[in-house]
Design a protein around this motif. Structure first.
Motif, PDB file in Angstrom:
ATOM      1  N   ASN A  11      44.375  34.176  28.752  1.00  0.00           N
ATOM      2  CA  ASN A  11      43.706  35.426  28.408  1.00  0.00           C
ATOM      3  C   ASN A  11      44.094  35.822  26.983  1.00  0.00           C
ATOM      4  O   ASN A  11      44.963  35.206  26.371  1.00  0.00           O
ATOM      5  CB  ASN A  11      44.114  36.532  29.387  1.00  0.00           C
ATOM      6  N   ASP A  12      43.440  36.868  26.474  1.00  0.00           N
ATOM      7  CA  ASP A  12      43.834  37.354  25.152  1.00  0.00           C
ATOM      8  C   ASP A  12      45.033  38.282  25.264  1.00  0.00           C
ATOM      9  O   ASP A  12      45.368  38.766  26.355  1.00  0.00           O
ATOM     10  CB  ASP A  12      42.659  38.086  24.476  1.00  0.00           C
ATOM     11  N   LEU A  13      45.678  38.517  24.146  1.00  0.00           N
ATOM     12  CA  LEU A  13      46.810  39.438  24.071  1.00  0.00           C
ATOM     13  C   LEU A  13      46.432  40.577  23.139  1.00  0.00           C
ATOM     14  O   LEU A  13      46.246  40.370  21.937  1.00  0.00           O
ATOM     15  CB  LEU A  13      48.049  38.719  23.539  1.00  0.00           C
ATOM     16  N   SER A  14      46.284  41.764  23.710  1.00  0.00           N
ATOM     17  CA  SER A  14      45.963  42.945  22.915  1.00  0.00           C
ATOM     18  C   SER A  14      47.212  43.813  22.811  1.00  0.00           C
ATOM     19  O   SER A  14      47.785  44.221  23.834  1.00  0.00           O
ATOM     20  CB  SER A  14      44.826  43.747  23.566  1.00  0.00           C
ATOM     21  N   SER A  78      42.292  32.481  34.720  1.00  0.00           N
ATOM     22  CA  SER A  78      41.644  32.463  33.414  1.00  0.00           C
ATOM     23  C   SER A  78      40.791  33.716  33.228  1.00  0.00           C
ATOM     24  O   SER A  78      39.944  34.024  34.066  1.00  0.00           O
ATOM     25  CB  SER A  78      40.769  31.211  33.276  1.00  0.00           C
ATOM     26  N   GLY A  79      41.010  34.415  32.109  1.00  0.00           N
ATOM     27  CA  GLY A  79      40.253  35.617  31.798  1.00  0.00           C
ATOM     28  C   GLY A  79      39.396  35.435  30.560  1.00  0.00           C
ATOM     29  O   GLY A  79      38.592  34.511  30.478  1.00  0.00           O
ATOM     30  N   PHE A  80      39.601  36.282  29.562  1.00  0.00           N
ATOM     31  CA  PHE A  80      38.731  36.295  28.390  1.00  0.00           C
ATOM     32  C   PHE A  80      38.800  34.989  27.604  1.00  0.00           C
ATOM     33  O   PHE A  80      39.865  34.533  27.197  1.00  0.00           O
ATOM     34  CB  PHE A  80      39.112  37.450  27.463  1.00  0.00           C
ATOM     35  N   THR A 110      35.245  36.010  35.073  1.00  0.00           N
ATOM     36  CA  THR A 110      34.167  35.700  34.127  1.00  0.00           C
ATOM     37  C   THR A 110      33.909  36.880  33.192  1.00  0.00           C
ATOM     38  O   THR A 110      32.894  37.570  33.307  1.00  0.00           O
ATOM     39  CB  THR A 110      32.880  35.329  34.876  1.00  0.00           C
ATOM     40  N   VAL A 111      34.795  37.107  32.278  1.00  0.00           N
ATOM     41  CA  VAL A 111      34.739  38.270  31.391  1.00  0.00           C
ATOM     42  C   VAL A 111      33.623  38.067  30.361  1.00  0.00           C
ATOM     43  O   VAL A 111      33.774  37.302  29.408  1.00  0.00           O
ATOM     44  CB  VAL A 111      36.090  38.481  30.680  1.00  0.00           C
TER      45      VAL A 111
END
Length: 276
Positions: A11-14, A78-80, A110-111
């Motif tokens: 995923n992403d890291l914000s 699994s995300g973005f 499924t983002v």
């Protein structure tokens, strides 16, 4: 005791705003699941804020995941994914892990969009790539918008009759995934999450609030993943995620937190075990 369940979290890291990896890591950890992050991008703030800095990590992913070739994971969450190249690398990682451990469960969130619209970072080409990635997943968790996008179904809002929801789930399952969880179906003052497995479906229902918070889907999928890693059946894990999300939403509303900052789940993390 043996080793903890181990999950690869893609995923992403914000840095600011509760979503993606900053949600997944504490949720899995508090339930005794080893969370191993795979950052697909680094953002200073999530995309609901203006003026965020964005670093695409597509070029880093092949070497990153190759170095994990000798590791075995109980689950992959699994995300973005923001580029077609990322989807290809992630697909190969799915295949490698399945070859090593056929019991590895692949959860694909499924983002892609919300409220009938694609996210700004998504293109028709990326949508098609996500549609193909679905075939490699054991479980997918689209919201109503994403379910429509993946199946080329016209979007008419979040309120779905049972027959419409089941038809969507059938079309999604036909893409090749093992099970489908459609989130955020509106029924008057209630929100439903539908679980569809081998032609059978169940609905889990919680109270609906008017305010929409950023990162809600990430929190749902993270709790779902943690519950599954702990051994819960999918329908039970969906109920756990929905119930915890409802409690966190009520707490966030009581605190009057800004919607774009996400749900205030941190004070309730210590209670998450009670929802299993």
């Amino acid at each position: 005791m043996g080793c903890l369940p181990r999950v690869a979290c893609i995923n992403d890291l914000s840095g600011y705003g509760r979503c993606s990896l900053t949600t997944a890591l504490p949720v899995l950890s508090v339930l005794g699941v080893q969370a191993c992050p795979v950052p697909t991008a680094v953002l200073s703030k999530h995309t609901g804020f203006s003026g965020y800095a964005f670093t695409d990590l597509t070029d880093v992913l092949p070497a990153y995941l190759k170095s994990w070739a000798d590791l075995h994971f109980d689950m992959i969450y699994s995300g973005f994914l923001g580029a077609e190249g990322q989807m290809n690398v992630v697909r190969d990682f799915f295949l490698t892990q399945k070859q090593q451990n056929s019991n590895c469960t692949i959860l694909l969130d499924t983002v892609m969009g919300d409220d009938g619209r694609l996210y700004d970072t998504y293109t028709p080409s990326l949508c098609n790539a996500m549609r193909q990635l679905v075939a490699y997943a054991d479980i997918i968790t689209p919201n109503v918008t994403e379910a429509c996008l993946l199946t080329d179904t016209p979007y008419h809002g979040e309120a779905l009759h049972t027959a419409e929801a089941v038809q969507l789930a059938r079309q999604l399952a036909a893409l090749g995934c093992g099970a489908v969880v459609i989130t955020g179906i509106v029924r008057e003052d209630m929100i439903c999450n539908m679980t569809y497995i081998n032609g059978e479906y169940t609905f889990d229902t919680v109270h609906r609030t008017k305010c929409l918070f950023s990162g809600t889907g990430d929190l749902f999928a993270s709790v779902l993943c943690a519950a599954l890693a702990r051994g819960s059946r999918l329908p039970d894990a969906v109920q756990t995620a929905g119930s915890f999300l409802s409690a966190v939403t009520q707490h966030t509303l009581q605190r009057g937190a800004p919607a774009e900052e996400g749900l205030l789940f941190e004070p309730l993390l210590c209670t998450l075990e009670e929802y299993l």
